[in-house]
Design a protein around this motif. Structure first.
Motif, mmCIF file in Angstrom:
data_model
loop_
_atom_site.group_PDB
_atom_site.id
_atom_site.type_symbol
_atom_site.label_atom_id
_atom_site.label_comp_id
_atom_site.label_asym_id
_atom_site.label_seq_id
_atom_site.Cartn_x
_atom_site.Cartn_y
_atom_site.Cartn_z
ATOM 1 N N ASN A 1 0.837 -1.206 0.000
ATOM 2 C CA ASN A 1 0.000 0.000 0.000
ATOM 3 C C ASN A 1 0.873 1.258 0.000
ATOM 4 O O ASN A 1 0.609 2.232 -0.699
ATOM 5 C CB ASN A 1 -0.932 -0.003 1.206
ATOM 6 C CG ASN A 1 -2.161 -0.878 0.915
ATOM 7 O OD1 ASN A 1 -2.570 -0.997 -0.248
ATOM 8 N ND2 ASN A 1 -2.713 -1.480 1.946
ATOM 9 N N LYS A 2 1.901 1.187 0.851
ATOM 10 C CA LYS A 2 2.775 2.343 0.961
ATOM 11 C C LYS A 2 3.489 2.606 -0.367
ATOM 12 O O LYS A 2 3.551 3.752 -0.842
ATOM 13 C CB LYS A 2 3.826 2.091 2.058
ATOM 14 C CG LYS A 2 4.321 3.349 2.729
ATOM 15 C CD LYS A 2 5.119 2.951 3.963
ATOM 16 C CE LYS A 2 6.040 4.077 4.390
ATOM 17 N NZ LYS A 2 7.080 3.576 5.300
ATOM 18 N N GLN A 3 3.978 1.507 -0.964
ATOM 19 C CA GLN A 3 4.635 1.657 -2.267
ATOM 20 C C GLN A 3 3.672 2.267 -3.275
ATOM 21 O O GLN A 3 4.035 3.088 -4.114
ATOM 22 C CB GLN A 3 5.132 0.305 -2.784
ATOM 23 C CG GLN A 3 6.385 -0.179 -2.060
ATOM 24 C CD GLN A 3 6.775 -1.595 -2.484
ATOM 25 O OE1 GLN A 3 5.953 -2.313 -3.030
ATOM 26 N NE2 GLN A 3 8.009 -1.959 -2.180
ATOM 27 N N GLY A 4 2.412 1.840 -3.197
ATOM 28 C CA GLY A 4 1.396 2.366 -4.097
ATOM 29 C C GLY A 4 1.221 3.863 -3.915
ATOM 30 O O GLY A 4 1.107 4.631 -4.887
ATOM 31 N N ASP A 5 1.224 4.266 -2.621
ATOM 32 C CA ASP A 5 1.080 5.703 -2.345
ATOM 33 C C ASP A 5 2.206 6.489 -2.998
ATOM 34 O O ASP A 5 2.003 7.603 -3.481
ATOM 35 C CB ASP A 5 1.106 5.951 -0.826
ATOM 36 C CG ASP A 5 -0.135 5.368 -0.166
ATOM 37 O OD1 ASP A 5 -1.094 5.056 -0.924
ATOM 38 O OD2 ASP A 5 -0.140 5.186 1.070
ATOM 39 N N GLN A 6 3.397 5.887 -3.001
ATOM 40 C CA GLN A 6 4.558 6.642 -3.503
ATOM 41 C C GLN A 6 4.872 6.335 -4.963
ATOM 42 O O GLN A 6 5.928 6.702 -5.466
ATOM 43 C CB GLN A 6 5.785 6.290 -2.651
ATOM 44 C CG GLN A 6 5.612 6.714 -1.208
ATOM 45 C CD GLN A 6 6.585 6.014 -0.278
ATOM 46 O OE1 GLN A 6 7.307 5.114 -0.686
ATOM 47 N NE2 GLN A 6 6.598 6.443 0.967
ATOM 48 N N ALA B 1 0.706 2.403 -9.391
ATOM 49 C CA ALA B 1 -0.043 2.485 -8.129
ATOM 50 C C ALA B 1 -1.216 1.523 -8.153
ATOM 51 O O ALA B 1 -1.417 0.731 -7.214
ATOM 52 C CB ALA B 1 -0.530 3.910 -7.917
ATOM 53 N N GLN B 2 -1.947 1.514 -9.264
ATOM 54 C CA GLN B 2 -3.112 0.624 -9.375
ATOM 55 C C GLN B 2 -2.670 -0.823 -9.185
ATOM 56 O O GLN B 2 -3.289 -1.603 -8.468
ATOM 57 C CB GLN B 2 -3.739 0.754 -10.776
ATOM 58 C CG GLN B 2 -4.410 2.083 -11.046
ATOM 59 C CD GLN B 2 -5.666 2.261 -10.213
ATOM 60 O OE1 GLN B 2 -6.139 1.331 -9.595
ATOM 61 N NE2 GLN B 2 -6.168 3.501 -10.162
ATOM 62 N N ARG B 3 -1.556 -1.150 -9.860
ATOM 63 C CA ARG B 3 -1.092 -2.528 -9.808
ATOM 64 C C ARG B 3 -0.727 -2.924 -8.378
ATOM 65 O O ARG B 3 -1.108 -3.981 -7.888
ATOM 66 C CB ARG B 3 0.126 -2.686 -10.726
ATOM 67 C CG ARG B 3 0.619 -4.132 -10.864
ATOM 68 C CD ARG B 3 1.787 -4.258 -11.831
ATOM 69 N NE ARG B 3 2.892 -3.378 -11.527
ATOM 70 C CZ ARG B 3 3.783 -3.612 -10.541
ATOM 71 N NH1 ARG B 3 3.656 -4.680 -9.793
ATOM 72 N NH2 ARG B 3 4.765 -2.779 -10.313
ATOM 73 N N LEU B 4 -0.025 -2.007 -7.686
ATOM 74 C CA LEU B 4 0.399 -2.325 -6.316
ATOM 75 C C LEU B 4 -0.803 -2.447 -5.384
ATOM 76 O O LEU B 4 -0.876 -3.339 -4.539
ATOM 77 C CB LEU B 4 1.370 -1.249 -5.820
ATOM 78 C CG LEU B 4 2.748 -1.309 -6.486
ATOM 79 C CD1 LEU B 4 3.548 -0.055 -6.175
ATOM 80 C CD2 LEU B 4 3.504 -2.548 -6.009
ATOM 81 N N TYR B 5 -1.781 -1.537 -5.545
ATOM 82 C CA TYR B 5 -2.983 -1.615 -4.699
ATOM 83 C C TYR B 5 -3.708 -2.938 -4.940
ATOM 84 O O TYR B 5 -4.141 -3.625 -4.005
ATOM 85 C CB TYR B 5 -3.935 -0.446 -4.993
ATOM 86 C CG TYR B 5 -3.418 0.891 -4.499
ATOM 87 C CD1 TYR B 5 -2.721 0.971 -3.284
ATOM 88 C CD2 TYR B 5 -3.626 2.058 -5.227
ATOM 89 C CE1 TYR B 5 -2.247 2.200 -2.840
ATOM 90 C CE2 TYR B 5 -3.161 3.284 -4.787
ATOM 91 C CZ TYR B 5 -2.457 3.346 -3.586
ATOM 92 O OH TYR B 5 -1.989 4.532 -3.156
ATOM 93 N N ALA B 6 -3.809 -3.307 -6.233
ATOM 94 C CA ALA B 6 -4.507 -4.561 -6.554
ATOM 95 C C ALA B 6 -3.778 -5.747 -5.931
ATOM 96 O O ALA B 6 -4.399 -6.666 -5.377
ATOM 97 C CB ALA B 6 -4.576 -4.725 -8.073
#
Lengths: 1078, 329, 298
Positions: A426-431, A438-443
């Motif tokens: 999630n944190k990586q997605g934020d950054q 970001a979408q990929r990391l959140y998913a």
């Protein structure tokens, strides 16, 4: 010879004689080889001749005896009466028969008289009709058709004259046209049929009388008749001396034959008595019968258990697959029996015959007709063999649990990893630098949460499985964690060193321990024991009442008490004669009240016992039982019960105190124990631990820190297939080969001295005393010695266990011979494992003919047999499986009033609570259903509701003074129930199956012979059951089935109805059966 | 555990051992008979040597002789009848043997169950016995090859023209002794050791000693270089740096050559000494070509090496005389 | 045929004629039978005998010689031999006995082949079958086994005798070599047969035997310089012998082919050479007249 030189020694020497002699010797050798081929290597020829002789003599005698016996019966009064009846019937029937015969003869004559004319005419008319029919029905042919028709009519009108018999040899001449012939012929046929039927009716009484006479003879003289015996005699006399061979070629066969090419079995060539062609199943012969009682070489008996041969037909099994031996070789007894060094499947000795069963029945815990094997399997578990030795099929729940725990642990770890990853993602997605990343990391993070929840589900599933498994895991020995709460410390070293002195029937084997080893083990066990929580202090109880309870509750089905010849009870658990010497009263009270209670739960996930602090930390009360089995720390299944098969009798605390007080009085006054201060010596701890691990104590006992210890012995599943070279006879090798026993005595098997360098010899000696194979070896460190302890077994039990091991082979039989049923019989197979595990057969008879421990106790002998627990041979047919499920889970059938038996409160012996797992309950229910061949699932029969008239008839039967049901059956009224001997009818509706109930009330003795339930209450009239006693007038004209009526009535019986009727019934006298039995 | 006569009986009565038991009787008989004939001929030879006149007229056999008798007889029947008789007798022996003793048949072959002892057929037990003393490549390959080649070489290196077609000891002493030592003294003796002496684990059991599959033998075999304490210390200084770690091995390999050469020379001298003992043998020796002489020496030296090694092993417990990384002797 | 009358005026009809002729015929049969029965007393004179044996067997030296020379089986012998060579004490007939045993082995072996399958599945079972089912099967197998042992013994003793009587010497050097090869072939025949019952005895004997082949110099994977030449358990000489890296089905088949076909064929060829050379090298070696030292060329 023209130039013979008379003095030339070479030329004048004749070799004729030498060559003649040589040829003569050669011919002798050739004849010898013929002798060998046809006689020397064919000993069965002489066997068969001898058999034919002695068997003929035996049969001759049998025929004579039988004829004499038949004569005797024929001269008996009964027979004479029947004969008179027969003569009378014949006297009646004969004149009628004669008349009918006359008529029938006349009819035959008449038919013969017209037959020729009839047949001629019929064929003539038939052909003319055909000619008529083939002419087309058109105008062009009208006249032709007409003429054909005319020809038919003419033929039909044509008259035949016949010499018509009129009886008494007189004939008249009659004329018949076609139709008359036809009618007369049919009439004659009818007449003939009627006459035959009439004759049958007239002869019936004669036939009945003859049948009655035959039945009298067969009743009085069962077995083969003189004629049948005579037939056998003839076949024995005409016996061809010939090779008898069974050939079986199922795919994959390796029966005593290498390479899957089938069975060739010629045993019956010598064992002629086994051949059903000569000795039918109805006849069994022994050597004594044949007059050869002491002959070693007369293999002529018939098979002692003919039932086995019906299940294992000789033409598909032969002899050698079960018995061993070289079924193909017939040269010598030794070869045929495979009793030589190089044959891998020697004939088993008689005491080990049932080894053959095990080859295919290894999946069975209980095999019918194999009592020795069944005993062996019970012993194998009960004597703790499974504590050290793995054996496929025997209790593997411990292993499964460990696997489950391991899987849970790895899943938990995965879960933790995943949970750590989610916030990072999630944190990586934020950054993330761009939207797509970001979408990929959140998913990815979202997917991980789903994965985690899936893992949770799987863990939950495993927890449920382990809940079930935890309930099933049982250990042979007691929990040693509670040793400080239960035992006197000075008793422990005495027990370790003198196990069988203390209890000659102990299950525990005698270990070979040096005094310092005993001390170290005692110290380790003692120091490893739980130190708390402290037990409740118990007030003393009443030993006398305790003794009564102990003797009557059913404790003796597993435990024994009394020593030596005084000993009574079962061997499945301890002898309690000296219980008072070793145990703490408070602990025993708790144990008796509920043996499954533990002092602390064990968390297999954390590998330690939980304490009350663990619970309080999580705000939970320190409560753990089957319903509270999750760990407050990690949420997984705990060990919340003692791993003992001892069940909960649901006694009150007072009853428990009474029994405990009684047990505390059980001691040997002369015994003396040295104080054992060393148990607290911490320096012995490590050594003790090493020894406990070495000897595998944790295989049978629960020991702190060693809960997951694996078995220390070899796997015995295929021990019987191991080549002899793999068994270490050590210094006894030559003695074994020479047949000298370890004690120096020569070994005798049967009548012959024999070597014991074989598997049987090894197993026998190893079981008798494992230490013999150490004999004479230099082993200064006791740990180097063979560690197998000496099992507490008798010679018969050794034979049983040896049979079991000998049969434990990697079978050479094809898979299709293995008993691995897939139908209902599989449920039976599964069920027996549970039934033997919990010793259900200690109290209940389940297999027909099986003895229970209680049956053999003096307290249940004779008339007292009615106080035995119920016979369960037809339990599946008797009860509703749904009900059985609830009963097995809670035999009191009540949530509150548990200090009782749910069904038979009138019995002193009580069905205890076993805390069976759901799986075990399911298997048991299926087991009983399958034993009685019941369909699955159970769908109760729809019963027609009772009309008012029917209800009043039913009441009349129910309360009839001739069979006062409520006199014996419980009603719920304590005063009445004190003398009741049968269950309450109010249970019937939910408990019983109607079909069984009807059979039970009509013919109870065929279901359970010797039952107190009276037989003959109903009699069969036509196709209905009728109550066998006068009924009030209003019930007399009921035309339905009265047994069925009563069943329907019982099934809907209400408490009010019962209460109303109970007043009408005389109060029972305790004498029970006798008054009712009429 | 000596005095176990039953054990001895078990070995002797094992069906497959019958031939070697029979050989124990047959070979001495044939040896005795050969010598019997030899000595008879030798007496005749001595007589003829002493009396050249007689030698010129004598029929020169020890068999009965009369000049009127035919020198050659018809094969049929005079030879045939004996052959017929021999065939019949052999058939009788064979039938009696086959009728009284069954050919062995043991358990079906099973690679996971090792036989103890696992023995070759009796006629190869000599080679198996040799395996105890030599590495397999010598015992199993080199020795049999040398035996075959050596046997085939015999007529070509035996330069002695006498004793052709008649028994004589006096005229071919060396040949007779060589063959007796090779065939009876080595081959048959080794077969007998393999049959009667070797028990479970192929360990040494004296006759009547009980065969015990659990016996453990405490047995230290050393190499000759170990006895001499060869450690290669001195070599380290000479060798290039890359070979220094192998100094011991190289030292042993080099050392091993010495006893081999010493043995070779000693054996050659011994053989030479024997060949020079008599005048006649010196004559024969002189007739031999260089190739014949060299071949004969090689075979005889090699043959003598076998008993020497067996002796060293059994008495001094010496395993290898010459050990190299590739082969050891 | 018209009725005739004989001298006595009786009618002679067909019947009488027939009677007369059959009587005459009977006479002829009788005389011929008697004659031929007489001939049977001298079977050597019959056509059948002559067709088989080619020569009249009169008791004269020529026929004697011919009886040997004209017979395929006997003509490995010369017509006449040295009178002392017929003495049993010189050769003991050991060569002949060996050959006879070879014939016995071929005969019994062929019989055994009718019942034997060289497969892992069937081999052992076939032996059991032979022992228990086949008529005279046990005798057959026993005779084959023991004849094989006897042949090894006979070969060794034959060699011993040949050496002791110096019979390998010129001109028989080559035949001695052939003999040595025949001895090796005999051992190999016996050894390959050892495996065929596929029991523990043969299996382990062959395992021990073929394990030596691992150590063949250059060609075995454990032999000197073998590994250096790239020998592994899967390509060395032992693999070639066994058709695999362990004694298994292929080894059984190979042993069978060697035992039943290849070696007997090779041995037969060598035997032919051996016997032929015996004749060509001047018959059997002796007993020769003794020679004296003085008569040797210095």
């Amino acid at each position: 010879m023209p130039e013979l030189q008379p003095d030339d020694p070479i030329k004048t020497r004749s070799y004729a004689n030498v060559i003649l002699i040589a040829i003569f010797v050669l011919l002798l050798c050739v004849s010898w080889s013929f002798y060998q081929e046809f006689i020397g290597l064919r000993p069965w020829r002489s066997y068969q001749t001898r058999f034919a002789e002695s068997y003929s003599a035996y049969l001759q005698k049998q025929v004579r005896d039988r004829e004499a016996a038949e004569k005797a019966v024929e001269s008996s009064a009964d027979y004479q009466k029947l004969q008179a009846a027969l003569q009378q019937a014949e006297a009646v029937a004969d004149p009628q028969d004669k008349a009918i015969k006359q008529q029938s003869d006349l009819v035959d004559l008449q038919r013969a008289a017209i037959l020729s004319a009839f047949q001629t005419d019929r064929s003539l008319v038939g052909s003319l009709i055909y000619d008529y029919e083939v002419v087309p029905n058109t105008a062009a042919y009208r006249s032709e058709k007409q003429s054909h028709l005319q020809a038919v009519l003419d033929a039909e009108a044509k008259e035949y004259s016949v010499d018509w018999p009129e009886g008494d040899g007189k004939t008249v001449t009659r004329t018949f046209n076609y139709n008359q012939l036809n009618d007369t012929f049919n009439q004659l046929l009818d007449q003939k049929a009627q006459l035959t039927a009439k004759q049958g009716d007239i002869d019936q009484p004669v036939k009945d009388a003859q049948a009655a006479m035959a039945k009298l003879i067969s009743d009085k003289l069962p077995g083969l008749t003189a004629d049948q015996l005579d037939g056998l005699l003839k076949s024995a006399r005409d016996m061809d001396v010939t090779l008898v061979q069974i050939n079986v070629n199922p795919p994959g066969t390796q029966i005593n034959d290498i390479g899957g090419v089938g069975l060739t079995d010629r045993c019956q060539s010598c064992h002629v008595g086994m051949n059903p062609k000569f000795v039918p199943a109805a006849l069994t012969i022994t050597k004594a019968d044949l007059g050869l009682p002491r002959s070693n070489d007369a293999p002529f008996t018939s098979h002692p258990d003919q039932d086995l041969l019906t299940w294992h037909p000789l033409d598909t099994f032969g002899c050698s697959p079960c018995h061993g031996g070289n079924g193909r070789a017939l040269d010598t007894v030794e070869l045929a029996h495979g009793r030589y060094e190089h044959w891998l499947w020697p004939l088993n000795y008689p005491e080990n015959y049932q080894a053959g069963c095990q080859q295919c029945h290894s999946a069975d815990a209980w095999t019918e007709h194999a009592p020795v094997l069944n005993e062996a399997k019970i012993l194998f578990r009960d004597r703790g063999c499974i504590g050290c030795h793995n054996y496929a099929g025997f209790d593997s729940q411990g292993q499964q649990l460990q696997d489950t725990d391991r899987e849970i642990a790895s899943l938990e770890k995965e879960k933790v990893d995943d949970n750590q990853k989610i916030p990072i993602l999630n944190k990586q997605g934020d950054q993330a630098p761009d939207n797509a990343t970001a979408q990929r990391l959140y998913a990815e993070a979202t997917n991980l949460t789903v994965t985690v929840s899936k893992l949770d589900a799987r863990v939950e599933q495993l927890d449920q499985l382990s809940h079930s498994l935890q309930q099933e895991v049982k250990r042979v020995g007691p929990d040693l964690k509670e040793v400080r709460l239960k035992l006197h410390p000075e008793w422990i070293p005495y027990w370790l060193g003198h196990t069988w002195n203390f209890d000659p029937t102990a299950q525990m084997p005698q270990f070979r321990l040096e005094p310092d080893e005993v001390q170290a083990i005692s110290a380790f066990i003692w120091q490893q024991g739980l130190k708390g929580p402290a037990l409740d202090k118990q007030a003393p109880g009443d030993p006398a009442r305790g003794k009564d309870l102990f003797n009557s509750l059913g404790c003796l089905a597993c435990h024994s008490i009394g020593e030596g010849s005084q000993k009574i009870g079962g061997d499945i658990a301890d002898n309690l004669s000296r219980e008072g010497e070793k145990a703490n009263y408070d602990y025993i009270v708790r144990w008796i009240h509920n043996p499954r209670v533990r002092s602390a739960p064990y968390d297999p996930y954390l590998h330690r016992d939980l304490t009350s602090e663990d619970y309080t930390k999580h705000g939970l009360p320190f409560v753990f039982d089957v319903d509270h089995s999750r760990s407050p720390v990690d949420g997984h299944e705990l060990v919340v019960q003692q791993q003992t098969i001892m069940p909960d009798f649901r006694l009150s605390w007072q009853e428990a105190r009474d029994i405990a007080s009684f047990l505390m009085t059980q001691k040997d006054a002369s015994s003396h124990y040295d104080p054992a201060p060393f148990v607290n010596d911490a320096s012995l701890y490590e050594k003790g631990r090493t020894l406990v691990v070495h000897y595998g104590c944790a295989g049978c006992h629960e020991i702190s820190g060693l809960e997951d210890a694996s078995r220390v012995g070899t796997d015995l599943t295929q021990e019987g297939s191991k080549p002899i070279g793999r068994f270490d006879f050590a210094l006894l090798y030559t003695k074994a080969q020479d047949g000298i026993l370890p004690d120096g005595q020569p070994l005798k098997r049967g009548n012959e001295y024999s070597s014991w360098y074989d598997l049987k010899g090894f197993f026998d000696q190893k079981l008798a005393d494992p230490a013999v194979f150490d004999e004479g070896q230099y082993k200064p460190d006791p740990m180097d010695r063979l560690k197998m302890p000496k099992p507490n077994v008798t010679q018969d039990q050794i034979n049983a266990l040896t049979s079991f091991l000998l049969g434990s082979t990697q079978s050479t039989l094809p898979p299709s011979y293995q008993y691995l049923p897939t139908d209902q019989r599989q449920a039976i197979q599964d069920g027996w494992w549970i039934v033997t595990k919990y010793n259900c057969i200690g109290c209940h008879q389940i297999d027909i003919g099986q003895r229970t421990i209680l049956m053999d106790l003096p307290a249940y002998k004779g008339d007292n047999a009615i106080n035995l627990p119920p016979v369960l041979t037809s339990e599946g047919a008797r009860v509703n499986p749904e009900w059985l499920k609830s009963f097995l889970a809670n035999p009191s059938l009540s949530a509150t009033d548990t200090d009782r038996d749910g069904v038979r409160q009138y019995l002193k012996v009580r069905m205890p609570t076993f805390f069976l797992s759901d799986d075990e309950v399911r298997k048991l229910v299926l087991f009983f259903g399958a034993l009685s061949s019941q369909q699955q699932p159970f769908i109760p029969e729809k019963l027609a509701p009772l009309s008012d008239q029917e209800r009043s008839v039913a009441r009349a039967i129910f309360t009839s003074p001739a069979a006062p049901c409520l006199k014996c059956h419980m009603t719920g009224n304590p005063a009445h129930d004190a003398n009741a001997t049968a269950p309450n009818f109010l249970l019937a509706g939910q408990r019983l199956r109607s079909a069984w109930t009807e059979r039970w009330i009509t013919e109870p003795a065929t279901i359970i012979p010797g039952t107190a339930m009276p037989s003959g209450l109903f009699v069969r009239q036509g196709n209905r059951w009728v109550f066998n006693a006068p009924l009030p007038p209003e019930a007399k004209n009921y035309t339905g089935d009265e047994a069925d009526l009563l069943v329907r009535y019982l099934m809907e019986l209400t408490p009010q109805e019962q209460a109303m009727l109970s007043g009408r019934t005389p109060v029972a006298a305790k004498s029970g059966s006798s008054s009712v039995k009429k | 555990m000596f005095g176990d006569w039953h054990q001895l009986w078990v070995i002797i009565s094992t069906p497959d051992n019958i031939p070697i038991v029979a050989m124990l009787g047959l070979v001495p008989f044939f040896t005795w008979y050969a010598f019997h004939n030899m000595l008879a001929n030798d007496r005749l030879i001595a007589q003829l040597e002493a009396d050249p006149q007689l030698a010129r007229t004598h029929h020169r056999t020890t068999y009965p002789y009369n000049s009127r008798w035919e020198r050659e007889l018809h094969t049929n029947p005079f030879l045939m009848r004996k052959e017929l008789l021999a065939a019949i007798i052999i058939t009788i022996i064979l039938m009696v043997w086959a009728l009284t003793l069954n050919a062995p048949l043991e358990e079906p072959a099973n690679a996971s169950v090792t036989m103890n002892p696992a023995k070759a057929p009796w006629y190869f037990l000599g080679l198996q016995e040799m395996l105890e003393y030599f590495d397999p490549w010598i015992a199993g390959v080199i020795v049999p090859t040398l035996i075959i080649v050596g046997l085939m070489a015999i007529p070509f290196i035996d330069a002695n023209p006498l004793g052709n077609g008649y028994y004589t000891y006096h005229q071919r002493r060396h040949a007779v002794w060589t063959f007796l030592i090779g065939f009876e003294g080595l081959w048959l003796v080794l077969v007998c050791i393999g049959t009667f002496i070797r028990g479970p684990g192929f360990m040494w059991y004296w006759p009547t000693q009980t065969w015990d599959p659990d016996r453990v033998e405490f047995n230290v075999n050393r190499n000759l270089d170990q006895i001499f304490g060869i450690n290669g210390n001195w070599l380290v200084h000479i060798l290039p740096a890359s070979l220094r770690p192998e100094a011991v091995i190289i030292a042993r390999a080099l050392f091993g050559i010495i006893p081999m050469v010493v043995y070779g020379i000693a054996a050659a001298l011994f053989i030479h000494w024997i060949c020079m003992r008599t005048e006649y043998s010196r004559t024969v020796y002189r007739k031999m070509s260089i190739l014949q002489t060299v071949t004969m020496y090689i075979f005889l030296i090699t043959m003598l090496f076998v008993p020497v090694t067996i002796f060293l092993r059994l008495v001094f417990r010496i395993k290898y005389i010459w050990e190299t990384p590739w082969f050891s002797i | 045929m018209a009725d005739q009358k004989d001298a006595n005026g009786r009618k002679t009809g067909v019947l009488e004629d027939l009677k007369e002729k059959s009587r005459e015929f009977g006479e002829i049969v009788k005389t011929k039978t008697q004659e031929q029965l007489e001939e049977l007393k001298k079977p050597q004179e019959t056509q059948l005998y002559r067709s088989i044996f080619r020569i009249k067997h009169d008791e004269d030296p020529r026929n004697r010689a011919l009886s040997t020379l004209n017979n395929l089986f006997f003509h490995i012998h010369p017509a006449k031999v040295n009178r002392d060579a017929t003495r049993y004490g010189y050769t003991w007939g050991l060569g002949g006995i060996t050959f006879y045993l070879f014939i016995v082995l071929v005969f019994t072996g062929v019989m055994l082949m009718f019942y034997y399958h060289p497969t892992k599945v069937q081999a052992f079972r076939d032996i059991l079958y032979l022992e228990n089912d086949v008529p005279f099967g046990r005798l057959l197998r026993n005779m084959h086994r023991w004849a094989a042992h006897l042949m090894v013994m006979a070969v060794w003793l034959h060699m011993f005798r040949v050496f002791m009587s110096g019979s390998y010497k010129r001109p028989r050097e080559f035949n001695w070599c052939v003999g040595v090869l025949l001895m090796v072939l005999t051992l190999l025949l016996s050894f390959t047969g050892y495996l065929l019952p596929d029991d523990q005895l043969g299996f382990w004997a062959v395992t021990v035997g073929t394990n030596m082949a691992r150590a063949t110099p250059l060609l075995g994977h454990q032999g000197p310089f073998g590994p250096q030449l790239g020998m592994t358990p899967y390509n060395d000489v032992r693999f070639a012998l066994l058709g695999g890296s362990i004694v298994d089905a292929n080894a059984l088949l190979r042993a069978y082919i060697w035992h039943c076909i290849a070696i007997p064929l090779i041995a037969s060829v060598f035997m032919g050479v051996h016997f032929w050379r015996v004749r060509k090298d001047g018959g059997i070696s002796g007993p020769s007249p003794v020679m004296l030292e003085a008569e040797t060329k210095a």
